[in-house]
Each structure stands twice: as C-alpha cells, then as structure tokens.
Design an enzyme around this catalytic site. Structure first.
Site, PDB file in Angstrom:
ATOM      1  N   HIS A   1       2.767  -3.377  -3.373  1.00  0.00           N
ATOM      2  CA  HIS A   1       2.542  -3.228  -4.877  1.00  0.00           C
ATOM      3  C   HIS A   1       3.844  -3.640  -5.226  1.00  0.00           C
ATOM      4  CE1 HIS A   1      -1.141  -1.142  -4.703  1.00  0.00           C
ATOM      5  NE2 HIS A   1      -0.638  -0.072  -3.808  1.00  0.00           N
TER       6      HIS A   1
ATOM      7  N   CYS B   1      -1.680   7.423  -0.733  1.00  0.00           N
ATOM      8  CA  CYS B   1      -0.801   6.165  -0.545  1.00  0.00           C
ATOM      9  C   CYS B   1       0.047   6.237   0.732  1.00  0.00           C
ATOM     10  CB  CYS B   1      -0.221   5.620  -1.864  1.00  0.00           C
ATOM     11  SG  CYS B   1      -0.650   4.769  -2.877  1.00  0.00           S
TER      12      CYS B   1
ATOM     13  N   CYS C   1       6.005   1.217  -0.503  1.00  0.00           N
ATOM     14  CA  CYS C   1       5.074   1.103  -1.748  1.00  0.00           C
ATOM     15  C   CYS C   1       5.045  -0.434  -1.978  1.00  0.00           C
ATOM     16  CB  CYS C   1       5.506   1.877  -2.923  1.00  0.00           C
ATOM     17  SG  CYS C   1       5.448   3.700  -2.515  1.00  0.00           S
TER      18      CYS C   1
ATOM     19  N   ARG D   1      -3.618  10.544  -5.460  1.00  0.00           N
ATOM     20  CA  ARG D   1      -3.410   9.222  -5.394  1.00  0.00           C
ATOM     21  C   ARG D   1      -1.998   8.838  -4.620  1.00  0.00           C
ATOM     22  NH1 ARG D   1      -4.046   5.943  -3.292  1.00  0.00           N
ATOM     23  NH2 ARG D   1      -4.610   3.746  -3.417  1.00  0.00           N
TER      24      ARG D   1
END
Lengths: 205, 279, 103
Positions: free
Chosen positions: B192, B240, B188, B236
């Site tokens: 991010h 991802c 992730c 969501r």
C-alpha cells in the site's frame, strides 16, 4: 586521529543541520518500534520473534529501503553467500509443478497450520503464464522471461538465487526470501525456475 | 440476483427481487469491466445495506442502561463532541481524549466507555471482538461502532490534526506502515505504498496519498456479503497483519490507533458515506 | 426473539418501492462449524407483504437465500400514509412482523 576528528565533527554538523522534520521522524520511528514491540500477541504459528528485525530488515527499515551504496553491496553479498543450491546441482525442475506452486498464496499466516505447505505466491505480484489473467502488478511481468534470457547455466543460477533470496540482488526488494526463510525448499524452487526458463513452459511460448 | 414476478391481491403488481450473498466469482479477464459490474451491484446494495440492521441494534445498545453500573452510553459516554453526542463523532476520530490521556479510534473509545462508564470487563469484550464466519450475530461492540459510524453518514472526515498528540499519532502510524518484519519482510507499504498496483485482481490503494487513504477508510465498518458478516476497521487492520504474516495485533491497541490515525488523517476533508458494503 | 426488520416504502412515480432488510442467520443446514459439527438449518420459509391489511405479496423462501436478506418489491396503487406490513416465519416456527407507512 585527525581523520577521526574530521568524521566526528562532520557528524555533529549533520546533526545540527538536520531539519526538525527529520528529527521528528526519528522520534516517531522510535515510538513506532516501541508500540510494535508492545502491541502484538503470538497466535498460531505467528510467534512474537517474527517482529525481531534481521539485518536486512533492520537496515531497510532505518533507511527507508535505501541504504548507502556501500551497505547495499555488503548486504547483497552476505545474502548471496547464504543461498543453498540443490545437492544434485540440477536447477531446472518440472514447470508444471512450478505453475501449481506459483498459483498458491497460502502459508505462514496465523490461520495456516504450522508446518503446512507454503505457496510461491508468485501470481499475487507477477504476470507469469499467459493463461492466468488474475495476476498482480507489484512485481514486473515475467511473461516470456526465458525466451528473453535463454536458459544458460548462469541464467539458471541467477533465477534460482533470486527466488531463494531476492535480497541477494536488491537489498531492500519487496520480494520475500522464499528459500532463505524456509518457505520453499530447493527442490520446489527448481520447479519455479523451470516455469520461468523451460522452453516448454507456457511462459516462453 | 434473480427476480420473480407475482400478482398480488387488489390488483397490485409486485416484483420481488432476492439478493443472495453467494455470487459467482468474476471469470472475466477484463478487470475494468468486472469492477464496473461490481460497482453497479454495490450501488444497488448501498440502498439496502444489511449494515443498517447493525445500526439499529447498535442504537438500542447505545441508549440502553447496561453493565454492572447500569448506565447508558448515551448518558455517560463522550465520543469527543460532548456526552451522548454521536452525530459527526465518527468522522472526527481518531482524536485525543483528555480523560483517558490517549489518542483513540472510535472503536477503542466506545470500548473505553463500556469499561469506565458501564463497568464491563475489557477482557470480556476483547475475547471475541470480531464476527466470525459462523456467527449469526456481530458482537455488541461492532453494532455500536456501526451505529456511531452511521451517524456520520455523508459528512467529511475531520480528524483534528492540529492537536499535537493526534499529529504525533499520525507520524507514528506512518512509521508503523513502513515497518518491515516477519518471514516475508512485509510492511503495510509493501502493498500500500505505491500507486496503481494490484495483488491478483485486487487494486491496492496507496495509503500515503489522500485519494488512496480514503479508500482504506471508506466503507468501514463494512458488511461483507461473503459470509454475511459486519466488520470494523479494527478487524481490517487485524487481517492486514495476518496477511503480512505478523503475529496478531492486540485489540484496540496503540498500534492500530496509530495506523488508523495515519490513514484517516491523510483522508481528511473527503466524504464519508457511512457503513459500507463489501464483496 | 427475532430482531426487527428495517422497512422503507417510498412512492416513486406511480409505483411504491418497498425495501425490506431482515435480520436472520439463514443457515442452509449444510455448513459445519469449527468443530466439524453440522450447523442446523435455520431459514425464513414464508414471507408476506400487506398494504393496509390486504396481502399484496405472499411467497416462500428457502435456504438458498443469503444471511440478513434484502427484499425489494414494487407495488402499484399505494398512496402516502398507507400502512405496509411485512411478516415472515422461519422453519423453527419463529415469526416476526414489522410495519411502516408509505412516504
């Protein structure tokens, strides 16, 4: 023997000296790994073996992407040794094909067909050609890459290897290992090398 | 968007504006300008977000006696603030539920109630939990989540981070966010985990910071104008992982709860505006 | 049966701002499903807005309007308490009518 003892006692000292926060982090990490092993299903081409960490992933995951200088060197050397170069030795291909490949971010997801084309995804993270404004900024700008560096055989070899396996130069780089994992074939990587190094490529205009 | 003017009866002047989900992709090179234009459009749409239709349906489902046990969620389901209480429940989740001995995010909790209190089969809910681009309607669970989320509109996120199990879930979520695997070595955090980065034109929030984490949770569940579908934060997270080139995370699994706890907990104290609207 | 609309009617200055959210798939007839079969057209064809029973807007819509469409109208001459009725029919003959009072 005395030398080993020193090492062991140093390890014990560091264990006790570990702040609680760090011990908590280790426990959380262990539980995170357990959860990940438990909570995924294979779908399409995305099989569960994708969750098994290889050496690079394992070391980067355990060190917050910051292995010791010694381990970094060792990892990078091992990854570099795995780079395969094209059989004919030619490292500069067709920059136009490279541009098309750099534009595509397809491939390897569970909605992409297995064995389907994988793109270079280059513009996702890098500025490259001057005509594409929708570029990402996760990686550095590559505009003028060849103008800056020339296109000597050494630069060609480095650029090829960097795309083939970015971890050969930066052990925990964010960049995928496109050649190493079979996303891009050597004859595709040479087109990307040309996009970056060919004096005729818009990157170097 | 186009506007047509019509003269109605009794002298009333009416202006009719149609909103179409299909709109041209910005070809402008000015990222800030493109963002500003979309912000204007979004502000216009927030006043009439089609998500409200899902909220209405969800409210009906919440109050109806349903399932093999012929029970309503309103009479049996405790979202954390007491049986049947929905106001403020969304912004106070994920939280620890002693009856299930689990930390759960809101979607997971509603699924738990549907199984335990109404007698639905988990497999039936999990078989197709998300609205696909060709589906005229969202799954019932999506409508329920959207209704519950709407009941926290304009409230501040208040995940009970002092609860040790929630704190632990947050810490595990933080670790999952940094777990690199798959053919592209992505976690992730690859996208991010730092400030001010972009993939193509898309700005990437840094989930480690409150101002980034809020961007990760604000606007979910959200109505996506492309395709006209209502999607939740469970979706969501699923998408991802797809883009991360991972296998598919199990629906309402611990992994997703942990990640949502990490993000929502980090966003704590900031305002939730209710179900959102997306491109 | 078709799902209810959500209607909001508010006086803003000297006009009444009416906002309508409709739940409808609005299929163009040009899309294909996962099996490659054409999804048949299904869209709202006529639309009327009435104020206290008198039609103030009458219009036709076509397949180019998005799924779950949003309509906005500005009507002059409405007062708080007036009844706003919105109705539609689609190409398959389905109808829906919902009302609200002006706030």
């Amino acid at each position: 023997m005395p030398k080993n003892l020193v090492v062991v006692s140093a390890a014990i000292v560091s264990l006790f000296a570990t702040p609680f926060a760090l011990a908590d982090t280790a426990a959380a990490r262990a539980k995170a790994l357990e959860a990940v092993k438990r909570d995924f299903n294979p779908r399409g081409q995305a099989s569960l073996d994708r969750l098994a960490e290889d050496m690079v992933q394992l070391i980067c995951n355990r060190t917050a992407n910051n292995p010791s200088p010694e381990n970094t060197k060792r990892l990078e050397a091992k990854q570099l040794a795995l780079v395969k170069y094209p059989a004919d030795g030619k490292l500069m291909g067709d920059w136009k094909k490279g541009e098309t490949l750099a534009q595509s971010g397809r491939g390897f997801t569970w909605t992409d067909g297995a064995g389907g084309a994988v793109g270079g995804s280059c513009y996702n993270c890098h500025q490259i050609g001057p005509n594409e404004q929708a570029f990402g900024t996760v990686g550095p700008s590559l505009l003028g890459y060849g103008k800056l560096r020339g296109n000597s055989p050494e630069i060609q070899r480095y650029t090829y290897a960097k795309i083939y396996n970015a971890k050969a130069f930066s052990a925990c780089s964010d960049m995928p290992r496109f050649g190493h994992v079979g996303a891009l074939k050597p004859e595709q990587i040479v087109d990307l090398v040309a996009l970056l190094l060919d004096p005729a490529s818009p990157v170097n205009k | 968007m186009r506007t047509l003017h019509a003269i109605g009866a009794c002298g009333a002047v009416a202006a009719l504006s149609l909103t179409s989900g299909a709109f041209a992709q910005a070809d402008s090179i000015d990222h800030a300008k493109a963002d500003a234009e979309f912000a204007k459009f979004r502000a216009e749409m927030e006043a009439s977000n089609p998500a409200e239709l899902n909220e209405m349906k969800g409210e009906g489902l919440w109050n109806a006696k349903r399932g093999p046990k012929n029970a309503s969620l309103a009479e049996t389901c405790d979202l954390g603030l007491g049986i049947g209480k929905v106001e403020g429940a969304y912004v106070a989740s994920p939280r620890y539920y002693p009856d299930a001995d689990k930390v759960m995010d809101m979607e997971r909790r509603i699924v738990w109630c549907m199984v335990e209190k109404q007698g639905f089969k988990f497999e039936d809910i999990a078989r197709k939990p998300f609205q696909g681009p060709n589906d005229a309607n969202a799954p019932e669970i999506t409508d329920l989540v959207t209704f519950v989320a709407g009941q926290s509109r304009n409230m501040k996120f208040a995940v009970p981070m002092k609860e040790p199990k929630v704190k632990e879930a947050w810490a595990i979520g933080k670790e999952i966010a940094s777990f690199r695997a798959g053919p592209f070595d992505f976690s992730c955090n690859t996208c991010h985990g730092t400030d001010g980065k972009r993939i193509r034109m898309q700005n990437l929030p840094n989930l480690a910071r409150p101002e980034g984490a809020i961007r990760g949770v604000l606007g979910w569940p959200g109505y996506r104008m492309t395709g006209g579908v209502m999607l939740t934060s469970q979706w969501r997270m699923n998408d991802c992982f797809r883009q991360q080139r991972f296998p598919e995370p199990k629906y309402v699994s611990d992994t997703i709860t942990y990640l949502l706890t990490y993000m929502t907990g980090t966003a704590n104290g900031q305002l939730y505006k209710g179900p959102g609207i997306k491109r | 049966m078709a799902d209810p609309m959500k209607i909001r009617a508010q006086i803003k200055g000297d006009v009444c701002d009416i906002r309508v959210l409709m739940s409808h798939p609005m299929e163009t007839g040009q899309r294909k499903d996962a099996d490659g079969k054409t999804i048949p057209a299904h869209f709202i064809q006529t639309l009327t807005v009435a104020l206290n029973g008198k039609t103030v807007v009458s219009g036709q819509t076509a397949a180019a309007v998005s799924r779950n469409p949003v309509f906005g109208f500005k009507v002059r001459g409405a007062k708080p308490g007036d009844k706003v009725t919105v109705s539609w029919t689609d190409n398959r003959g389905a109808k829906r009518s919902d009302e609200t009072t002006v706030a």
